[in-house]
Design a protein around this motif. Structure first.
Motif, mmCIF file in Angstrom:
data_model
loop_
_atom_site.group_PDB
_atom_site.id
_atom_site.type_symbol
_atom_site.label_atom_id
_atom_site.label_comp_id
_atom_site.label_asym_id
_atom_site.label_seq_id
_atom_site.Cartn_x
_atom_site.Cartn_y
_atom_site.Cartn_z
ATOM 1 N N GLU A 79 -9.210 -19.742 -31.018
ATOM 2 C CA GLU A 79 -10.403 -19.029 -31.513
ATOM 3 C C GLU A 79 -11.513 -19.101 -30.470
ATOM 4 O O GLU A 79 -11.667 -20.120 -29.784
ATOM 5 N N GLU A 136 -14.801 -19.413 -30.634
ATOM 6 C CA GLU A 136 -15.814 -20.459 -30.776
ATOM 7 C C GLU A 136 -15.286 -21.819 -30.302
ATOM 8 O O GLU A 136 -15.953 -22.548 -29.576
ATOM 9 N N ARG A 158 -17.012 -14.643 -32.549
ATOM 10 C CA ARG A 158 -16.849 -16.101 -32.583
ATOM 11 C C ARG A 158 -15.573 -16.551 -33.290
ATOM 12 O O ARG A 158 -14.945 -17.522 -32.880
ATOM 13 N N HIS A 159 -15.154 -15.864 -34.356
ATOM 14 C CA HIS A 159 -13.947 -16.300 -35.072
ATOM 15 C C HIS A 159 -12.719 -15.492 -34.690
ATOM 16 O O HIS A 159 -11.666 -15.653 -35.306
ATOM 17 N N ARG A 160 -12.851 -14.632 -33.704
ATOM 18 C CA ARG A 160 -11.702 -13.817 -33.308
ATOM 19 C C ARG A 160 -10.664 -14.674 -32.571
ATOM 20 O O ARG A 160 -11.012 -15.647 -31.892
ATOM 21 N N ALA A 161 -9.406 -14.295 -32.726
ATOM 22 C CA ALA A 161 -8.339 -14.996 -31.983
ATOM 23 C C ALA A 161 -8.441 -14.586 -30.514
ATOM 24 O O ALA A 161 -8.582 -13.395 -30.223
ATOM 25 N N ASP A 199 -6.281 -11.802 -29.255
ATOM 26 C CA ASP A 199 -6.552 -10.415 -29.661
ATOM 27 C C ASP A 199 -7.669 -9.760 -28.845
ATOM 28 O O ASP A 199 -8.013 -8.606 -29.085
#
Lengths: 300, 578
Positions: free
Chosen positions: B103, B105, B139-142, B145
């Protein structure tokens, strides 16, 4: 290999503490192993599938099933062929080498069904865990206890999608060079994939060297580490834990009272189902529904 | 207190088992707040020098060193347990290989955890860095991706969270499209100017970065060959190392002009004064509405031509394709590629370029529409059926190399399509291919031991020994220095002259302008324009070579260096005659 199956961490973010999101699938798993009674297990399966749906892991569960169904079928066939303990014979078959006379009994058939339901719950719990908790969050939790192991585990989880993607990419290159990966029988197909394994291995080694260098450049290897977390306990967690604790208590109580007792061999005991079992299973299912029903996705 | 952030004193380094020194008695300093650009051909020691500045050489690589590397007067050896990472951050070439967490973050927090930063301080730094780099929405994206540009931005943010005094960057834009590369470079410049960060940047594409640097250092065979201000570098390179010149400076050097402009703006001013016109400031740049309209209709006519598709080697008609995750990438693609031409496919990331190429080699089948190769529909073709007719070189040359020697690798390719190996004739054929690519000396070496540029050519050799009529190349110039690019371009031109067909995807507009006969611009899954480089590249914003930008408004058909040199000589001649 299906890359989607390994796409960890790309699902929605659930506003539960990572501990809640970790413990709930583990509880499903534990109950699947601890319970014998078909009604309890069917209830557990229904709850698990609903939880997977709420957790956004239905497509991953579907993909897992596509790969797992031969194993499930094997469980049924083997148990029916091997088990000789059942008393209610449904069909008598021919004599087979090593297996002797084939006797299809109702007990063996039902036991196989229960095993399959158990396996399905285990797989659903796995799919749920992967879907609603990113590896970063689960390993952040682990990082509080075992900091260096958490990083190692994290890198391992990243390895699965990476290798899946790499093998697809390498396979494409080999096909354009003239390797026929999908022709011939299993032996030929495995032989055709041999270069793929070689490239994958060499590339993975090279890649790990680069990752290790990047990690060292960011100070990894100094020894102790701190742990970054944004996990917070909420009232929602309290409710989920209360429901899970009650579910455990009810499971123990059901075993104590004999509601969840079920004997398969030589004859089914507990059949037809006692009224207590139905009620206990229904309450257990309701309690286990609480965490997924109250799961709230964060806006991102 | 020393005014230098970094110092090398008589620094010498040899990699383990290497026959020669990679860095040879280097005395060098970087002042606080400086922006230094390291230039030089592949293998000259730039990346090694960068690694010596943060102790990765020799700590991570081993090998022998002599002399000292210092940070603010203190030897790096005195910083225990990688604590130098607090002061000297480093960003690498491949964003894919430097992200550890899944992630965004947590990726940014990774280095902070290593440096034992307390939790409350980590929260503050992560928040600040995400805000500065405009990453809060991700911030929470993988990390898996993210796009290439986003990944590199996260990698830089993760290093900047450590609040280093110095940032070392090893070709951070080499994997990115022009737009994303510009964004990253602007960000680096902003950090240098606003935060006083000392920056040492290694870059092959000097045209992108020369104007940003305070000082330029050119390396050659492990030694510093030039160290000084950019204008002096232009003079040095034109006299001693012309392969290092950016196109805009090379244009003037080749035309025999005394000026050595480093930016398009400076070159345009000189050209405009020679031509006796003001540099075009209006969006049409002097081009009449009528002319641009006729060009538009010509392009449209080309796009929808019916009869001309006869004779096309590759033909795509209304091709639609969506990946299993549901994202439609090709949205009615129409395309004809004629044989005997070098066609460059340009377009932003995500436009569908690689997906299109994978259709042309039958790795993907259209969900709607049709793709034909030499009149044959790909729907019933296996990619292996095309081996020997169409050669495909993916973005990852390493995927082609797994045998002990380059010769074995080439023989494997030939054996796959039933070509003879081991005979005198076969040996001669393999040697001819290797010789043509400048790899004959590496024939018995392990291809994995070759440099980046050599690997690229080695992968190409494994394709060429199958004697294909057409080549499909996905980003073949990635990671190549300018000399290697020139050699590749010359080789491809010869392949086309001999009747071959080449389709290449590239972000390298300069390369496309120099060597392509046809340019196709892809956007959002469709071919939106199509024509000769002179028509397609002269007026682009991102998709315009430096030569074209210099002559914009003076002569809009000039995009190639040779044409620019001729035009500049003409202008100079006219001025003299006036």
């Amino acid at each position: 290999m299906n890359r989607k199956l390994f796409s960890f961490g790309s699902g929605p973010f659930f506003r539960y503490h990572a501990a809640t999101l970790t413990v709930y699938p583990m509880l499903l798993l534990f109950l699947a192993v601890a319970l014998q009674h078909p009604i309890f297990l069917l209830m557990l399966l229904a709850v698990s599938v609903l939880a997977v749906w709420r957790g956004g892991g239905l497509s991953a569960f579907g993909t897992i099933l596509r790969y797992a169904w031969p194993l499930l079928l094997l469980i049924v066939v083997l148990n029916v062929l091997v088990s000789k303990d059942g008393a209610t014979v449904l069909w008598i078959g021919p004599n087979l080498f090593l297996l002797g006379k084939i006797r299809l009994t109702m007990e063996a058939l039902l036991f196989s069904g229960v095993m399959v339901v158990r396996m399905l719950i285990v797989l659903a719990a796995g799919a749920l865990f992967v879907a609603w908790l990113s590896p970063d969050r689960s390993l952040g939790l682990l990082g509080r206890i075992a900091r260096r192991s958490a990083v190692t585990a994290m890198m391992t989880t990243r390895l699965a999608p990476y290798l899946a993607e790499q093998s697809e990419q390498i396979g494409d290159v080999l096909r354009t060079r003239g390797v026929r990966l999908d022709q011939g029988g299993p032996v030929q197909r495995i032989a055709a994939r041999k270069p793929m394994v070689s490239v994958l291995l060499i590339s993975a080694l090279e890649g790990s060297w680069q990752v290790a260098e990047a990690m060292e450049a960011r100070g990894y290897g100094m020894g102790r580490r701190t742990s970054y977390t944004r996990e917070r306990w909420s009232r929602r967690d309290g409710l989920a834990w209360a429901a899970m604790t009650a579910a455990v208590w009810l499971t123990v109580q059901s075993a104590w009272s004999g509601w969840s007792e079920f004997v398969f061999y030589p004859r089914l005991i507990g059949w037809p189902f006692a009224g207590g079992a139905w009620i206990a299973a229904l309450v257990l299912g309701t309690l286990l529904l609480v965490p997924p029903l109250f799961a709230k996705r964060s806006r991102r | 207190m020393t005014r230098y952030d970094l110092q090398l004193e008589q620094f010498t380094y040899r990699y383990p088992d290497a026959p020669r020194l990679t860095l040879d008695r280097i005395d060098w300093q970087v002042e606080r707040g400086e922006f230094v650009l390291l230039a030089g051909p592949s293998g000259c020691g730039k990346s090694t020098l960068l690694r010596a500045l943060n102790g990765l050489v020799p700590e991570f690589y081993g090998g022998e060193i002599g002399g000292r590397a210092l940070f603010r007067g203190r030897p790096l050896a005195e910083f225990p347990n990688r604590s130098i990472a607090r002061h000297v951050g480093m960003v690498f070439q491949d964003p894919e290989k430097q992200l550890v967490m899944s992630e965004v973050e947590r990726e940014i927090a990774f280095g902070l955890e290593n440096l034992l930063v307390p939790e409350s301080e980590m929260r503050r730094r992560v928040a600040e860095v995400m805000s500065f780099f405009d990453l809060t929405a991700l911030r929470h994206r993988a990390t898996a991706d993210l796009s290439g540009g986003e990944k590199q931005k996260v990698a830089i943010a993760a290093v900047m969270a450590l609040q280093p005094d110095v940032l070392l960057l090893d070709e951070p834009t080499s994997q990115l499209d022009p737009g994303a590369a510009q964004e990253i470079l602007d960000l680096i410049k902003r950090m240098n100017e606003e935060l006083g960060l000392t920056v040492v940047l290694v870059e092959q594409r000097l045209d992108r970065v020369l104007h940003l640097a305070d000082r330029i250092v050119a390396m050659h065979e492990g030694r510093i060959d030039y160290d000084g201000e950019p204008q002096g570098f232009a003079r040095y390179a034109s006299e001693q190392r012309p392969e290092l010149l950016p196109p805009v400076t090379k244009l003037f050097a080749d035309a025999g002009r005394p000026e050595r402009p480093l930016t398009v703006k400076a070159a345009r001013q000189t050209v405009a004064s020679l031509a006796g016109v003001r540099p075009a400031a209006d969006p049409n740049g002097g081009e009449s509405d009528k002319r641009s309209l006729s060009r538009f209709f010509r392009n449209v006519r080309r796009m929808f031509r019916g009869g001309e598709s006869e004779g096309a080697m590759f033909e795509a008609r209304d091709v639609r394709y969506a990946y299993p995750d549901g994202e439609e990438v090709l949205k009615g693609l129409d395309l004809d590629i004629l044989p005997g031409r070098l066609t460059a496919i340009l377009g932003p990331n995500g436009a569908g370029k690689s997906t299109m190429l994978r259709h042309l080699i039958a790795l993907l089948k259209p969900q709607e529409g049709r793709v034909r190769i030499d009149g044959q529909e790909t729907s019933c073709l296996d990619p292996a059926d095309l081996a020997g007719k169409v050669g495909y070189l993916s973005q990852y040359p390493a995927d082609y190399l797994f045998h002990e020697t380059l010769r074995a690798e080439c023989e494997f390719s030939r054996r796959l399509i039933g070509l003879p190996v081991g005979t005198e004739e076969a040996e001669r054929e393999i040697d001819a291919v290797l010789d043509g690519l400048g790899l004959l000396a590496a024939r018995d070496r392990n291809p994995r031991d070759l440099s980046g540029g050599e690997r690229q050519r080695a992968a190409l050799a494994t394709v060429l020994v199958q004697r294909p009529d057409a080549l499909l190349l996905d980003e073949p110039t990635r990671g190549l220095d300018s000399g290697q690019k020139d050699r590749l371009g010359a080789w491809l031109s010869r392949f086309v002259e001999d009747g071959g067909t080449v389709i290449l995807i590239t972000h390298d507009v300069e390369f496309a302008a120099e060597y392509a006969q046809e340019v196709v611009l892809l956007d959002d899954g469709e071919a939106v324009a199509h024509g000769a480089p002179q028509e397609m590249l002269a007026r682009g914003l991102f998709f315009a070579p430096q030569t074209g930008r210099v002559f914009r408004g003076v002569d809009d058909r000039i995009v190639r260096l040779a044409d620019g040199v001729a035009a500049l000589r003409n202008l100079a001649g006219e001025e003299e005659s006036r």
